[in-house]
Design an enzyme around this catalytic site. Structure first.
Site, short mmCIF file in Angstrom:
data_model
loop_
_atom_site.label_atom_id
_atom_site.label_comp_id
_atom_site.label_asym_id
_atom_site.label_seq_id
_atom_site.Cartn_x
_atom_site.Cartn_y
_atom_site.Cartn_z
N ASN A 1 35.42 44.54 10.55
CA ASN A 1 34.41 45.47 10.03
C ASN A 1 34.60 46.82 10.71
OD1 ASN A 1 32.54 45.71 12.43
ND2 ASN A 1 32.51 43.48 12.13
N ASP B 1 30.09 37.56 10.57
CA ASP B 1 29.24 36.40 10.28
C ASP B 1 30.06 35.18 9.90
OD1 ASP B 1 26.78 37.62 10.79
OD2 ASP B 1 26.81 38.63 8.85
N LYS C 1 52.34 33.25 7.82
CA LYS C 1 51.83 34.30 6.94
C LYS C 1 51.64 33.73 5.52
CE LYS C 1 52.89 38.75 4.99
NZ LYS C 1 53.95 39.61 4.56
N PRO D 1 29.27 31.31 15.14
CA PRO D 1 28.07 31.14 15.98
C PRO D 1 27.34 32.47 16.09
CG PRO D 1 30.07 31.19 17.32
CD PRO D 1 30.52 31.15 15.90
N ILE E 1 25.76 34.79 18.49
CA ILE E 1 25.78 34.95 19.94
C ILE E 1 24.39 35.34 20.45
CG2 ILE E 1 26.88 36.18 21.87
CD1 ILE E 1 29.25 36.70 19.92
N PHE F 1 20.60 44.11 18.24
CA PHE F 1 20.63 45.23 17.31
C PHE F 1 20.36 44.71 15.91
CE2 PHE F 1 22.08 49.41 18.83
CZ PHE F 1 22.06 49.13 20.20
N LYS G 1 15.76 35.73 15.66
CA LYS G 1 16.79 35.50 16.68
C LYS G 1 16.19 35.13 18.03
CE LYS G 1 20.36 37.66 14.25
NZ LYS G 1 21.80 37.71 14.28
N1 CTP Z 1 24.89 38.91 16.21
C1 CTP Z 1 25.51 37.98 17.05
N2 CTP Z 1 26.31 37.03 16.52
C2 CTP Z 1 26.49 36.94 15.19
C3 CTP Z 1 25.86 37.87 14.32
C4 CTP Z 1 25.06 38.85 14.88
O1 CTP Z 1 25.33 38.06 18.28
N3 CTP Z 1 27.28 35.99 14.71
C5 CTP Z 1 23.98 39.89 16.81
C6 CTP Z 1 24.47 41.31 16.75
O2 CTP Z 1 25.20 41.65 17.90
C7 CTP Z 1 23.14 42.06 16.71
C8 CTP Z 1 22.23 41.13 15.95
O3 CTP Z 1 22.80 39.85 16.08
O4 CTP Z 1 22.61 42.24 17.99
C9 CTP Z 1 22.00 41.42 14.52
O5 CTP Z 1 23.21 41.64 13.83
P1 CTP Z 1 23.20 42.01 12.29
O6 CTP Z 1 24.59 42.13 11.82
O7 CTP Z 1 22.26 43.13 12.02
O8 CTP Z 1 22.50 40.74 11.67
P2 CTP Z 1 23.01 39.40 11.14
O9 CTP Z 1 22.55 38.31 12.05
O10 CTP Z 1 24.48 39.43 10.89
O11 CTP Z 1 22.18 39.28 9.80
P3 CTP Z 1 22.42 39.97 8.36
O12 CTP Z 1 23.86 40.40 8.34
O13 CTP Z 1 22.12 38.86 7.44
O14 CTP Z 1 21.45 41.10 8.30
#
Ligand code: CTP
Length: 420
Positions: free
Chosen positions: A224, A292, A302, A320, A322, A340, A358
């Site tokens: 990303n 995600d 490859k 997972p 985190i 965040f 969360k």
């Molecule tokens: N985060 C994490 N581990 C993941 C996904 C997210 O630790 N696998 C943490 C990010 O570091 C951030 C927070 O969760 O602090 C929210 O991330 P965000 O991308 O806004 O949310 P998502 O949980 O991915 O939810 P969505 O994309 O459905 O809004």
């Protein structure tokens, strides 16, 4: 609280200079003492007389004025203040500050001061975006000059974009915030000299930052656009306040921040392992844009195009979470878990929902919709959500990512000062 604070207001030239009159009035209305330096160019836009009327003090302008120099040298002028505020700050004065020029009273006082400096830039959008100004702003930010980011809108020159002086109310709010933070940090350790600058000494922190790369095969990955700028700045800001900080960084193009131990991680699973290995800590800030999903199976060779041209099917598995894992870490749960929320609509509502879902203590919610240039950019507009109630959400003005990081680190320090 601005009451009884002494502010040295430096007014440089530019069409926005007239707003310094309103600014001086507002600062005084909040109880501050305001003394002004008006540059030669500034004096083309506002008269010393009107500025003197609104500050209730003599206005200083000429470096070589004998009476000013004998009554009040530029060194004293710049030191008999609690804060030096340059508003509006033109591209010219910012460049001089960045390079340490001292060509008039304003720049001499800025170079001579040992007090905190805050700038509210105002200029044409192209000048603001110019690489020279960007580099000067980075230099000033690295020297802990606080930047009150300019607003977006139509400019006096007819062009549209970022560069308008921030609203007077936002400048006053930033000044107020500055003094509140300084007071809280001072109160954190009132007896130990010098410790106000390191209120997080003895605290352990872990910060995640940047994107993750989830491999599909040896050469491809799902990633990303996260640059890691915000997370890296937070790790640096916590370390500056004395925290023993580990930064778990995804693949980014940034140098490792000074004073921080950096663990490099590629995937969400690597990142989780590195964060778990660091627990227990006092504070965890999960700023990474963790992918995600990952490929359920990573091809060991490859993936080749097929002869019948049908694209490969990639099955995904969920990574997972985190942040959620850290917030549910039982007796290893950090005392303060900060996540965040990158949202494109209903930012505050979604942020509150994410905080609950969360199980973290605070959420920094930011708008990442197209056009905000938050991903990859140098600035951020965030809301700090510390609880479910409306009055537990603070909306901060648009700030540099460094300034957001400094404010967040200050908020963490204040939290631990209040709940040791
Ligand atoms: N985060 C994490 N581990 C993941 C996904 C997210 O630790 N696998 C943490 C990010 O570091 C951030 C927070 O969760 O602090 C929210 O991330 P965000 O991308 O806004 O949310 P998502 O949980 O991915 O939810 P969505 O994309 O459905 O809004």
């Amino acid at each position: 609280m601005i009451e009884n604070r002494r502010i040295l207001l430096v007014v440089s030239g530019g069409i926005a200079a007239y707003k310094s009159l309103d600014l001086a009035r507002e600062l005084r209305r909040h109880g501050a003492t305001v003394r002004a330096i008006l540059t030669e160019a500034g004096a083309r836009f506002v008269t010393p007389l009107s500025l003197a009327a609104l500050t209730g003090d003599k206005v200083y302008g000429d470096l070589f004025s004998l009476t000013d120099e004998s009554e009040m040298g530029h060194i004293r002028l710049s030191r008999e203040a609690d804060l030096v505020l340059v508003a509006p700050a033109t591209a010219d004065i910012l460049a001089k500050m960045a390079h340490g020029l001292a060509t008039d009273l304003a720049t001499t006082a800025l170079l001579a001061t040992d007090k905190p400096v805050m700038v509210a830039p105002a200029m044409n959008v192209r000048m603001w975006e110019h690489a020279a100004t960007r580099a000067n702003m980075a230099t000033l930010a690295a020297r802990d000059v606080t930047v009150i980011a300019p607003a977006v809108g139509e400019m006096a020159c007819g062009e549209e974009g970022e560069g308008r002086l921030a609203d007077v109310s936002d400048i006053v709010a930033a000044v107020e915030d500055f003094f509140d933070t300084a007071a809280a940090l001072g109160a954190a350790n009132p007896t130990e000299g010098g410790s106000a600058a390191a209120p997080l000494r003895g605290r352990r922190a872990v910060v995640t930052s940047g994107p993750t790369h989830e491999p599909l095969d040896p050469v491809r990955f799902i990633g990303n656009r996260s640059s890691g700028k915000q997370g890296h700045a937070i790790a640096a800001a916590l370390a500056r306040l004395g925290a023993d900080t580990v930064l778990v960084s995804g693949p980014v193009a940034l140098p490792d921040p000074v004073g921080v131990s950096v663990v490099h991680a590629e995937t969400a699973e690597d990142m989780l392992r590195a964060v778990s290995a660091r627990l227990p800590v006092d504070v965890a800030v999960m700023a990474a844009a963790v992918g995600d999903w990952r490929a359920r199976e990573v091809a060991s060779h490859k993936i080749k195009k097929r002869t019948d041209r049908t694209p490969p099917r990639i099955e995904l598995a969920e990574n997972p979470d985190i942040l959620a894992a850290v917030a549910a870490a039982g007796n290893k749960r950090p005392r303060l878990v900060i996540g965040f929320a990158a949202e494109t609509e209903d930012v505050i509502a979604q942020g509150r929902a994410k905080r609950a879902a969360k199980g973290c203590d605070w959420i920094v919610a930011n708008d990442v919709s197209p056009g905000t240039s938050v991903f990859g950019g140098d600035e951020n507009t965030v809301h700090l959500i510390r609880g479910a109630d409306e009055d537990q959400t603070e909306s901060w003005p648009r700030l540099s990512k460094d300034a957001v990081a400094a404010r967040l680190a200050d908020a963490v320090a204040r939290h631990f000062a209040a709940v040791p």
